[in-house]
Design a protein around this motif. Structure first.
Motif, mmCIF file in Angstrom:
data_model
loop_
_atom_site.group_PDB
_atom_site.id
_atom_site.type_symbol
_atom_site.label_atom_id
_atom_site.label_comp_id
_atom_site.label_asym_id
_atom_site.label_seq_id
_atom_site.Cartn_x
_atom_site.Cartn_y
_atom_site.Cartn_z
ATOM 1 N N VAL A 143 -7.914 30.207 -5.019
ATOM 2 C CA VAL A 143 -8.141 30.372 -6.451
ATOM 3 C C VAL A 143 -8.163 28.992 -7.107
ATOM 4 N N VAL A 144 -9.040 28.845 -8.089
ATOM 5 C CA VAL A 144 -9.113 27.641 -8.921
ATOM 6 C C VAL A 144 -9.028 28.091 -10.376
ATOM 7 N N ALA A 163 -4.242 26.601 -3.978
ATOM 8 C CA ALA A 163 -4.643 26.884 -5.353
ATOM 9 C C ALA A 163 -4.866 25.542 -6.048
ATOM 10 N N VAL A 164 -5.885 25.482 -6.885
ATOM 11 C CA VAL A 164 -6.200 24.253 -7.615
ATOM 12 C C VAL A 164 -6.179 24.557 -9.107
ATOM 13 N N ASN A 165 -5.565 23.657 -9.879
ATOM 14 C CA ASN A 165 -5.387 23.876 -11.306
ATOM 15 C C ASN A 165 -6.070 22.765 -12.097
ATOM 16 N N PHE A 166 -7.015 23.167 -12.964
ATOM 17 C CA PHE A 166 -7.657 22.254 -13.922
ATOM 18 C C PHE A 166 -7.292 22.714 -15.331
ATOM 19 N N ALA A 215 -3.042 33.995 -12.808
ATOM 20 C CA ALA A 215 -4.087 34.080 -11.790
ATOM 21 C C ALA A 215 -3.577 33.584 -10.441
ATOM 22 N N ILE A 216 -2.791 32.506 -10.448
ATOM 23 C CA ILE A 216 -2.253 31.962 -9.193
ATOM 24 C C ILE A 216 -1.253 32.929 -8.578
ATOM 25 N N ALA A 217 -0.372 33.485 -9.401
ATOM 26 C CA ALA A 217 0.629 34.429 -8.893
ATOM 27 C C ALA A 217 -0.035 35.656 -8.276
#
Length: 548
Positions: A413-414, A378-381, A275-277
């Protein structure tokens, strides 16, 4: 298909992890070099060390029983564990004593535990027994005996008519079905039926086994949680296990084994990276905030993919957030992660910066995140948000507060990866049933990969999973930090914070399907409303979604 999509699919997910581990994982002695799938599935590798003949000694956790039982690991054994557990979260751990005094147990979200002690020296059993008793119950363990005496006022051999009726029902109708006895015991605990609960615990001790069927192994840890809950020792047991850890390299090796034998972590990391890419395929400066960076292994494939991007890689800056107690598993602070990722980025000629932010999710402040103008965020949980207390625990409601803070940063994007389980606000008995169902699938999935009596499988389950079980079953309030929610509830929280769904692309779906080709065909992947669900048989276990 666009060229940017081609680079994502060709380079992000198919780079052998072993080639990159030197950049991510510290060097430690390999406990086993091969893996294999014993169910005749798709796997071709093998985890077939000779079965250890070492002896396992475990401390009975029930109050009033202070006996040491010796088991030979080559046979099925009756077992009452001394507690355990992680998270399942990727690389969580608990620190040794020197960290214990510096960090509040209430803010400790990592899943590790202290399980069996292993020794060939029979003369040391008494000493280790006292050691384990001190760890399990603390210096005031005699108080637990007193509480037991208070509970069973009429003597240990007293059997009420209700218990005798239950005994006959169990023997006649349940035929000693372990799952039914576990459920019956949990119901007795929920109803504060102390005589019934004690009797059923005695029955369960004869049925569970750390090297038996999946339900027997799971039952050992669930029994531990029931005993701790009944005698109100859940919190003390959960906390005291922090100071009886394996060595950091050994603990990390158990985590790595779990990472390899089950696809749960790889599924979560790969889908989030996809999703981040996709979101950043045309951006020149990318800032990723990872709210639980652990070892940083998630970012190996993403850095590799950005290196192969047509037109050259972007400038990448990663802010790694992690509670400082995770330093134990890493063998040091967040600077270790920064060095490894920087080395990897130099190798692939990717412009890279790392910003360390050692703090818990409850302590995050905007100025500590290092957000800069001109960078796309971008934030990653990943396996993190369920540790944040919500409105049912605290009026501060850190769970929703953090989501609102992240939304204020206007990320492109998260990504959210979580266990698909409902244990947050559920009352004890339905929470027990949910946990039993969820972890039955989890233990069954491990069973097809690691031999049942394999010592490392026992260690993986004890040090990486069982501590979470004890916390879910035995603890309440702020002490219960394992608070999972299903994706439907997360959707509501993200919507209330102002987010909208960012559907995962078909490319991500296709890539995950290729990943699952390397595992048992009993794993299943399903896409629903733009999110991905990974399950075992008919049980969803992990979900991955993206938001904007």
């Amino acid at each position: 298909m666009h060229a940017s999509e081609n680079y994502t699919s060709s380079s992000m997910y198919h780079e052998p992890l072993q080639q990159m581990e030197a950049y991510c994982l510290p060097q430690y002695q390999t406990l086993n070099h091969q893996l294999y799938y014993i169910d005749g599935g798709h796997g071709t590798t093998n985890f077939s060390n000779p079965i250890s003949s070492e002896l396992y000694c475990t401390l009975e956790s029930s109050s009033g029983i202070e006996s040491l039982t010796v088991y030979n690991s080559t046979s099925t054994v009756n077992f009452t564990p001394n507690g355990s557990p992680i998270s399942w979260q990727d690389s969580h751990s608990y620190p040794p004593d020197q960290y214990h005094n510096n960090h509040s147990p209430d803010n400790t979200y990592i899943s590790s535990m202290s399980g069996s002690c292993i020794t060939n020296d029979l003369s040391s059993f008494k000493h280790k027994l006292r050691e384990l008793e001190s760890v399990m119950f603390g210096p005031d363990s005699d108080n637990i005996d007193d509480s037991y005496d208070t509970v069973i006022k009429d003597g240990a051999n007293f059997v009420s008519p209700e218990v005798e009726i239950w005994r006959q029902a169990m023997m006649g109708n349940c035929s000693k079905n372990l799952k039914n006895v576990l459920i019956g015991c949990a119901k007795a605990v929920a109803d504060t039926d102390l005589h019934m609960a004690q009797w059923l615990m005695d029955e369960l001790r004869q049925m569970v086994s750390v090297s038996g069927e999946p339900i027997q192994r799971l039952g050992a840890y669930m029994l531990e949680g029931l005993v701790a809950r009944l005698y109100s020792t859940g919190s003390s047991i959960y906390k005291s296990l922090r100071c009886k850890e394996p060595e950091s390299a050994e603990l990390l090796s158990y985590m790595h084994i779990l990472y390899e034998v089950c696809p749960y972590f790889k599924f979560g990391y790969m889908s989030a990276n996809g999703a981040i890419a996709e979101a950043m395929k045309h951006e020149d400066r990318v800032h990723i905030i990872d709210f639980q960076i652990s070892q940083g292994c998630q970012w190996i494939t993403l850095i590799r993919a950005f290196a192969a991007r047509p037109g050259g890689p972007p400038h990448i800056r990663i802010t790694g957030i992690d509670d400082s107690t995770s330093a134990y598993a890493r063998g040091g602070g967040l600077h270790i992660v920064g060095k490894r990722l920087s080395k990897l980025a130099r190798h692939f000629k990717v412009p890279f910066e790392f910003h360390a932010a050692a703090m818990s999710g409850c302590d995050v402040q905007l100025h500590k995140l290092g957000v800069r103008p001109g960078e796309v965020l971008a934030v990653n949980f990943a396996f993190m948000l369920h540790h944040m207390p919500d409105e049912s625990v605290s009026i501060e409601n850190h769970r929703d507060m953090l989501l609102r803070l992240v939304k204020s940063l206007s990320p492109k994007v998260v990504t959210l990866v979580e266990q698909e389980s409902n244990t947050n606000t559920a009352a004890f008995f339905p929470r027990f049933l949910e946990t039993l169902d969820y972890y039955t699938a989890m233990f069954e999935s491990i069973d097809v990969t690691l031999p049942r009596e394999h010592k490392e499988r026992i260690n993986v389950e004890q040090h990486c999973l069982a501590r979470d079980l004890v916390n879910i079953i035995a603890c309440e309030g702020v002490e219960r930090v394992e608070r999972h929610e299903v994706l439907g509830k997360w959707r509501s929280r993200f919507a209330m914070a102002g987010f909208s769904p960012y559907p995962l692309s078909s490319l991500v779906n296709c890539t995950i399907k290729k990943l699952l080709d390397n595992y048992s065909d009993r794993y299943g992947l399903e896409e629903r409303d733009g999110a991905l669900y990974l399950g075992w048989m008919n049980r969803d276990l992990v979900t991955s979604s993206a938001w904007k």
